[in-house]
Scaffold this active site. Structure first.
Site, short mmCIF file in Angstrom:
data_model
loop_
_atom_site.label_atom_id
_atom_site.label_comp_id
_atom_site.label_asym_id
_atom_site.label_seq_id
_atom_site.Cartn_x
_atom_site.Cartn_y
_atom_site.Cartn_z
N SER A 207 -29.10 -66.71 48.74
CA SER A 207 -29.03 -66.88 47.69
C SER A 207 -27.40 -66.76 48.04
O SER A 207 -26.31 -67.33 47.42
CB SER A 207 -29.12 -66.96 46.54
OG SER A 207 -29.80 -64.96 45.96
N HIS A 235 -32.21 -72.87 45.82
CA HIS A 235 -31.35 -73.30 46.53
C HIS A 235 -31.44 -74.16 47.45
O HIS A 235 -30.32 -75.36 48.14
CB HIS A 235 -29.99 -72.12 47.35
CG HIS A 235 -29.64 -71.01 46.15
ND1 HIS A 235 -28.90 -71.23 45.20
CD2 HIS A 235 -29.97 -69.61 45.76
CE1 HIS A 235 -28.41 -70.37 44.67
NE2 HIS A 235 -29.07 -69.45 44.84
N LYS A 266 -29.84 -74.61 39.20
CA LYS A 266 -28.84 -74.67 40.23
C LYS A 266 -28.37 -76.56 40.32
O LYS A 266 -27.35 -78.13 39.45
CB LYS A 266 -29.12 -74.44 41.68
CG LYS A 266 -29.83 -73.20 41.15
CD LYS A 266 -29.63 -72.46 41.39
CE LYS A 266 -30.22 -70.90 41.88
NZ LYS A 266 -29.15 -69.68 40.55
#
Ligand code: PMP
Length: 418
Positions: A207, A235, A266
């Site tokens: 991250s 991610h 996200k």
């Protein structure tokens, strides 16, 4: 603040306020306040954290009436503001109301929850999937649900805090291996007894540094030493691989990893998370994961949001292409400006600054010039690698990118970073 307040109350004549009991807890608060005051004075009382901006996850945001280009959000494809996604979320509120108001196990499972679990399993190529209210609880609930003090977990040094806290809750024995270092992982595996359950846990995309876990090697070491593998693809999902299905698709390894986890905070533009795995594992977690059992079910509108995101991602591959184009352009031009970058292929572009104060100053001065970025300092990274974390969105225009690059150049030169 707390400490200062107490001193002034103490000094008032006739005040019956007694000196606070000097417990370790009080001392902890005082120590923190001193550290915090020192921190603020070093950055001239401009705190680069928890700034108020409206809205947060769009290409251009506003603080105190001033417009800024957003380079600090994880809304990589801009889906939190996609018209279809917003429409579906509103429709679910009309039908289901605002919350599920119960745990999944009791009265909080709607048909939308099961529909999403089925679609997520298909998306990740797993037999089954289980939802959690946040990504943090997904990692924590999966690890602590599966492991106990008799098991061993092997965890990358730079894994996300949700993994670390899951390990703590599980009480499993822990071996931390050096970041993405396969020799170090193998050394750790060699120290584990063969008859003990072993779980290797790694972020798919890390991250802060934005680099990619070496999943093919991890998988082959897991096979050699009889370990399970869990990947936190917070991610990578929506970003990596030809169809944006994540880090496993990037390595052509779909269906080959025991546990694949993801968040909705996200690319899915919402809040929540899920784990995908074999049916027996998911069923075990349903009845053994405390962060799943003892909390409320995520709202049905979030289920609709994520279902709509899956549709948009499938039907609009041009969004991912635009994101990749933006990432390439920004990364190459930051490099041309002679900023030091960690080598990444992802929308996370870390600019290494090195000193904490300079890192704060850079983020504050960029904000004054109309660009929003996040400063990362210890304990997020080691002391010598404080960095500016730039994250890119597909919805940023060419003009946004060029303006941001001009501002990076201006501030970078002013602070003698480039
Ligand atoms: N894993 C990783 C790698 C993350 O970056 C994050 C969020 N920062 C999480 C887990 C936790 O997810 P959430 O914020 O959705 O709870």
């Amino acid at each position: 603040m707390l400490a200062k307040k107490r001193v002034s109350l103490d000094k008032q004549p006739g005040n019956s306020y007694k000196k606070p009991h000097k417990s370790p807890f009080c001392e902890k608060l005082t120590r923190f306040q001193e550290f915090y005051d020192g921190f603020l004075s070093r950055v001239e009382y401009r705190n680069p954290y928890m700034r108020i901006i409206d809205p947060t996850a769009t290409p251009s945001v506003v603080k105190n009436g001033k417009k800024m280009i957003m380079l600090g959000s994880n809304n990589y494809l801009g889906l939190s503001n996609h018209p279809l996604v917003k429409e579906e979320a509103k429709k679910a509120i009309d039908v289901y109301g605002t919350g599920a108001c119960s745990s999944r196990i009791c009265a909080g499972s709607t048909s939308l929850h099961y529909k999403l679990e089925n679609e997520l399993a298909e998306y990740k190529g797993t037999e089954s999937a289980l939802l959690f209210p946040t990504g943090y609880m997904t990692m924590m609930g999966t690890i602590s649900g599966l492991l106990d003090e008799n098991d061993i977990v092997l965890s990358d040094q730079l894994n996300h805090a949700s993994i670390i806290d899951g390990i703590r809750l599980s009480k499993a024995q822990t071996r931390i291996y050096e970041h993405n270092d396969m020799k170090s992982l193998e050394e750790s595996l060699k120290t584990c007894p063969s008859d003990v359950n072993k779980l290797i846990v790694t972020d798919g995309i890390f991250s802060i540094k934005g680099d990619i876990a070496n999943l093919p090697e991890i998988k082959s070491l897991a096979e050699k030493y009889g370990a399970f593998v869990m990947v936190d693809d917070a991610h990578g999902s929506g970003i990596m691989g030809e169809k944006g299905k994540g880090t496993l698709e990037h390595f052509h390894m779909e269906g080959q990893i025991d546990l694949v986890c993801c968040t909705f905070s996200k690319v899915f533009g919402a809040l929540g998370g899920f784990v995908g795995a074999k049916k027996e594992i998911i069923n075990f977690l349903r009845f053994n994961s405390r962060p799943f059992l003892f909390t409320a079910s995520p709202p049905p509108s979030v289920m609709s949001t994520v279902l709509a995101c899956l549709r948009v991602m499938k039907n609009h591959p041009e969004l991912l292409q635009k994101l990749r184009k933006n990432v390439k352009y920004l990364r190459e031009n930051l490099k041309n400006l002679k900023f030091r970058l960690f080598p990444t292929e992802t929308p996370i572009i870390p600019i290494i600054i090195g000193e904490e104060e300079k890192t704060f100053r850079m983020s504050i001065e960029l904000e004054e010039e109309g660009v929003y970025v996040n400063p990362i300092i210890p304990p997020g990274v080691s002391a010598e690698s404080s960095l500016i974390r730039v994250s890119v969105m597909a919805t940023l225009s060419q003009k946004d990118l060029d303006t941001a690059l001009d501002k990076f150049k201006l501030v970078g030169k002013r602070l003698r970073i480039i």
